[in-house]
Design an enzyme around this catalytic site. Structure first.
Site, PDB file in Angstrom:
ATOM      1  N   HIS A  44       0.643  -1.343   0.127  1.00  0.00           N
ATOM      2  CA  HIS A  44       0.141  -0.114   0.051  1.00  0.00           C
ATOM      3  C   HIS A  44       0.865   1.191  -0.158  1.00  0.00           C
ATOM      4  O   HIS A  44       0.753   2.188  -0.622  1.00  0.00           O
ATOM      5  CB  HIS A  44      -0.749  -0.019   1.248  1.00  0.00           C
ATOM      6  CG  HIS A  44      -1.674   1.088   1.351  1.00  0.00           C
ATOM      7  ND1 HIS A  44      -2.924   1.298   0.556  1.00  0.00           N
ATOM      8  CD2 HIS A  44      -1.794   2.399   2.113  1.00  0.00           C
ATOM      9  CE1 HIS A  44      -3.405   2.593   0.971  1.00  0.00           C
ATOM     10  NE2 HIS A  44      -2.640   3.025   1.804  1.00  0.00           N
ATOM     11  N   ARG A  47       2.171   1.404  -3.239  1.00  0.00           N
ATOM     12  CA  ARG A  47       1.396   1.843  -4.379  1.00  0.00           C
ATOM     13  C   ARG A  47       0.985   3.203  -4.782  1.00  0.00           C
ATOM     14  O   ARG A  47       0.986   3.799  -5.877  1.00  0.00           O
ATOM     15  CB  ARG A  47       0.089   1.085  -4.204  1.00  0.00           C
ATOM     16  CG  ARG A  47      -0.669   0.851  -5.592  1.00  0.00           C
ATOM     17  CD  ARG A  47      -1.596  -0.176  -5.341  1.00  0.00           C
ATOM     18  NE  ARG A  47      -2.821   0.401  -4.266  1.00  0.00           N
ATOM     19  CZ  ARG A  47      -3.695  -0.203  -3.791  1.00  0.00           C
ATOM     20  NH1 ARG A  47      -4.036  -1.570  -4.436  1.00  0.00           N
ATOM     21  NH2 ARG A  47      -4.466   0.089  -2.867  1.00  0.00           N
ATOM     22  N   ASN A 160      11.332  13.190  14.481  1.00  0.00           N
ATOM     23  CA  ASN A 160       9.982  13.036  14.764  1.00  0.00           C
ATOM     24  C   ASN A 160       9.557  14.405  15.568  1.00  0.00           C
ATOM     25  O   ASN A 160       8.343  14.819  15.519  1.00  0.00           O
ATOM     26  CB  ASN A 160       9.653  11.922  15.814  1.00  0.00           C
ATOM     27  CG  ASN A 160       9.190  10.616  14.693  1.00  0.00           C
ATOM     28  OD1 ASN A 160       9.043  10.616  13.614  1.00  0.00           O
ATOM     29  ND2 ASN A 160       9.243   9.569  15.378  1.00  0.00           N
ATOM     30  N   ALA A 161      10.441  14.475  16.427  1.00  0.00           N
ATOM     31  CA  ALA A 161      10.025  15.919  17.557  1.00  0.00           C
ATOM     32  C   ALA A 161       9.940  16.980  16.431  1.00  0.00           C
ATOM     33  O   ALA A 161       8.783  17.938  16.565  1.00  0.00           O
ATOM     34  CB  ALA A 161      11.052  16.044  18.238  1.00  0.00           C
ATOM     35  N   ARG A 207       0.239   4.490  12.764  1.00  0.00           N
ATOM     36  CA  ARG A 207       0.544   6.131  12.683  1.00  0.00           C
ATOM     37  C   ARG A 207      -0.765   6.551  13.516  1.00  0.00           C
ATOM     38  O   ARG A 207      -1.906   5.946  13.461  1.00  0.00           O
ATOM     39  CB  ARG A 207       0.511   6.754  11.489  1.00  0.00           C
ATOM     40  CG  ARG A 207       1.921   6.448  10.821  1.00  0.00           C
ATOM     41  CD  ARG A 207       1.458   6.448   9.368  1.00  0.00           C
ATOM     42  NE  ARG A 207       2.659   6.489   8.503  1.00  0.00           N
ATOM     43  CZ  ARG A 207       2.762   5.697   7.526  1.00  0.00           C
ATOM     44  NH1 ARG A 207       1.939   4.948   7.018  1.00  0.00           N
ATOM     45  NH2 ARG A 207       4.038   6.170   6.618  1.00  0.00           N
ATOM     46  N   GLY A 218       6.795  11.039   6.774  1.00  0.00           N
ATOM     47  CA  GLY A 218       7.104   9.997   7.564  1.00  0.00           C
ATOM     48  C   GLY A 218       6.856   8.581   6.790  1.00  0.00           C
ATOM     49  O   GLY A 218       5.896   8.475   5.878  1.00  0.00           O
ATOM     50  N   THR A 219       7.721   7.544   7.103  1.00  0.00           N
ATOM     51  CA  THR A 219       7.222   6.230   6.456  1.00  0.00           C
ATOM     52  C   THR A 219       6.716   5.298   7.530  1.00  0.00           C
ATOM     53  O   THR A 219       6.254   4.376   6.887  1.00  0.00           O
ATOM     54  CB  THR A 219       8.796   5.516   6.478  1.00  0.00           C
ATOM     55  OG1 THR A 219       9.371   5.159   7.778  1.00  0.00           O
ATOM     56  CG2 THR A 219       9.743   6.450   5.414  1.00  0.00           C
ATOM     57  N   GLY A 220       6.569   5.558   8.679  1.00  0.00           N
ATOM     58  CA  GLY A 220       5.725   4.730   9.616  1.00  0.00           C
ATOM     59  C   GLY A 220       6.323   3.931  10.249  1.00  0.00           C
ATOM     60  O   GLY A 220       6.143   2.890  10.994  1.00  0.00           O
TER      61      GLY A 220
HETATM   62  P1  ADP Z   1       6.301   8.253  11.290  1.00  0.00           P
HETATM   63  O1  ADP Z   1       7.075   8.126  10.066  1.00  0.00           O
HETATM   64  O2  ADP Z   1       4.787   7.974  10.980  1.00  0.00           O
HETATM   65  O3  ADP Z   1       6.546   9.501  11.918  1.00  0.00           O
HETATM   66  P2  ADP Z   1       7.000   6.694  13.623  1.00  0.00           P
HETATM   67  O4  ADP Z   1       7.178   5.380  13.652  1.00  0.00           O
HETATM   68  O5  ADP Z   1       8.169   7.341  13.602  1.00  0.00           O
HETATM   69  O6  ADP Z   1       6.440   6.969  11.886  1.00  0.00           O
HETATM   70  O7  ADP Z   1       6.057   7.319  14.500  1.00  0.00           O
HETATM   71  C1  ADP Z   1       4.797   6.615  14.602  1.00  0.00           C
HETATM   72  C2  ADP Z   1       3.642   7.522  14.888  1.00  0.00           C
HETATM   73  O8  ADP Z   1       3.871   7.927  16.278  1.00  0.00           O
HETATM   74  C3  ADP Z   1       3.682   8.889  14.037  1.00  0.00           C
HETATM   75  O9  ADP Z   1       2.839   8.682  13.041  1.00  0.00           O
HETATM   76  C4  ADP Z   1       2.970  10.017  14.812  1.00  0.00           C
HETATM   77  O10 ADP Z   1       1.717   9.657  14.891  1.00  0.00           O
HETATM   78  C5  ADP Z   1       3.423   9.455  16.566  1.00  0.00           C
HETATM   79  N1  ADP Z   1       4.550  10.210  16.688  1.00  0.00           N
HETATM   80  C6  ADP Z   1       5.967   9.761  16.876  1.00  0.00           C
HETATM   81  N2  ADP Z   1       6.785  10.657  17.315  1.00  0.00           N
HETATM   82  C7  ADP Z   1       5.931  12.062  17.854  1.00  0.00           C
HETATM   83  C8  ADP Z   1       5.966  13.132  18.354  1.00  0.00           C
HETATM   84  N3  ADP Z   1       7.253  13.628  18.859  1.00  0.00           N
HETATM   85  N4  ADP Z   1       5.058  13.836  18.699  1.00  0.00           N
HETATM   86  C9  ADP Z   1       3.670  13.374  18.215  1.00  0.00           C
HETATM   87  N5  ADP Z   1       3.364  12.227  17.639  1.00  0.00           N
HETATM   88  C10 ADP Z   1       4.358  11.613  17.461  1.00  0.00           C
END
Ligand code: ADP
Length: 261
Positions: A44, A47, A160-161, A207, A218-220
């Site tokens: 997915h 795709r 992520n931050a 996510r 983000g790749t998740g």
């Molecule tokens: P992604 O590539 O989607 O960021 P991650 O595995 O790094 O995938 O994180 C998984 C999910 O955790 C994110 O999609 C987000 O919803 C949440 N997340 C991660 N870090 C944070 C953060 N610092 N603040 C808020 N949400 C966060």
């Protein structure tokens, strides 16, 4: 009488066998469901960008007259989608290497304080001046570990931050002693995470908000990578968050990992 004896002997054996077989099949079924979900997720994720690139290519090929502006615009968008696929494949490879314990895992003394400085610079680069980045460095600290894995784990927390903190927010990187170990943390004043999601965050492709994560690149897989890289260093990941206020992700390394220099 011999029949009864025989059935008494066979019955517990059969029951145990049945139990073992059932347990094994249940385990296999679980693995196969996880595997199926994973393949579906990867397909997915690939795709969508592939469909977008295919669509742009078709439009470009259908152009009746060359148009530099349109061509350029579409190529840029295809480049963005290609980068997205590249990131996904890179993360998949990193994760599979970490999970299977394959590939080189060379350990050395890593300067945590220097790593923190590099990560703070990376945070500033990713933020592009939209956030305040604070570095709380409590002097020199050395960890025994794999430099690339540590960089990738802590780097994912930093990106992520930045990704989940709106403009004007603050991102703090710090390390501090915790008992005989060392705790590294990334604290943000971002969107935060509701408590019901916390347990599942390190699952692959989990996510909280799918579209937001994808929109911001983000790749998740980031936190799954963090979890496995930290596991390899016997470090513990703690997540504290208040929805709408911000999050703190901390990695605590045990005393065996600390190098006294
Ligand atoms: P992604 O590539 O989607 O960021 P991650 O595995 O790094 O995938 O994180 C998984 C999910 O955790 C994110 O999609 C987000 O919803 C949440 N997340 C991660 N870090 C944070 C953060 N610092 N603040 C808020 N949400 C966060």
């Amino acid at each position: 009488a011999p029949d009864t004896l025989l059935s008494i002997q066979i019955f517990p054996f059969e029951a145990t066998l049945k139990l073992l077989v059932t347990r094994d099949v249940t385990q296999l079924e679980k693995v196969s469901v996880v595997h199926r979900d994973f393949v579906a997720n990867v397909s997915h994720e690939l795709r969508t960008p592939l469909t977008v690139v295919g669509g742009f290519l078709e439009t470009l090929l259908d152009l009746e007259q060359p148009n530099r502006d349109i061509e350029h615009r579409y190529m840029r968008m295809m480049q963005e989608q290609t980068r997205r696929m590249q990131r996904l494949v890179d993360d998949l490879l990193t994760l599979s290497r970490l999970e299977s314990h394959s590939g080189e895992h060379r350990e050395e003394d890593v300067n945590l304080s220097l790593l923190l400085q590099m990560l703070a610079q990376e945070a500033e680069g990713l933020s592009g001046g939209r956030h305040v980045v604070v570095l709380e460095n409590h002097g020199p600290a050395w960890l025994r570990g794999n430099r690339d894995e540590l960089h990738s784990a802590l780097g994912n927390l930093v990106s992520n931050a930045v990704r989940y903190t709106p403009e004007g927010g603050c991102i703090t990187l710090r390390w501090q002693k915790q008992g005989d170990g060392v705790c590294f943390s990334v604290c943000d004043t971002g969107i935060g995470i509701a408590p019901e999601h916390l347990d599942r965050l390190t699952e692959r492709f989990y996510r909280v908000d799918r579209s937001r994560s994808r929109d911001t690149g983000g790749t998740g897989l980031g936190l799954a990578i963090v979890k496995h890289a930290l596991l390899r260093h016997q470090a513990q990941l703690d997540i504290r968050s208040i929805s709408g206020e911000g999050s703190t992700f901390s990695a605590t390394f045990p005393p065996e990992r600390i190098v006294n220099r």
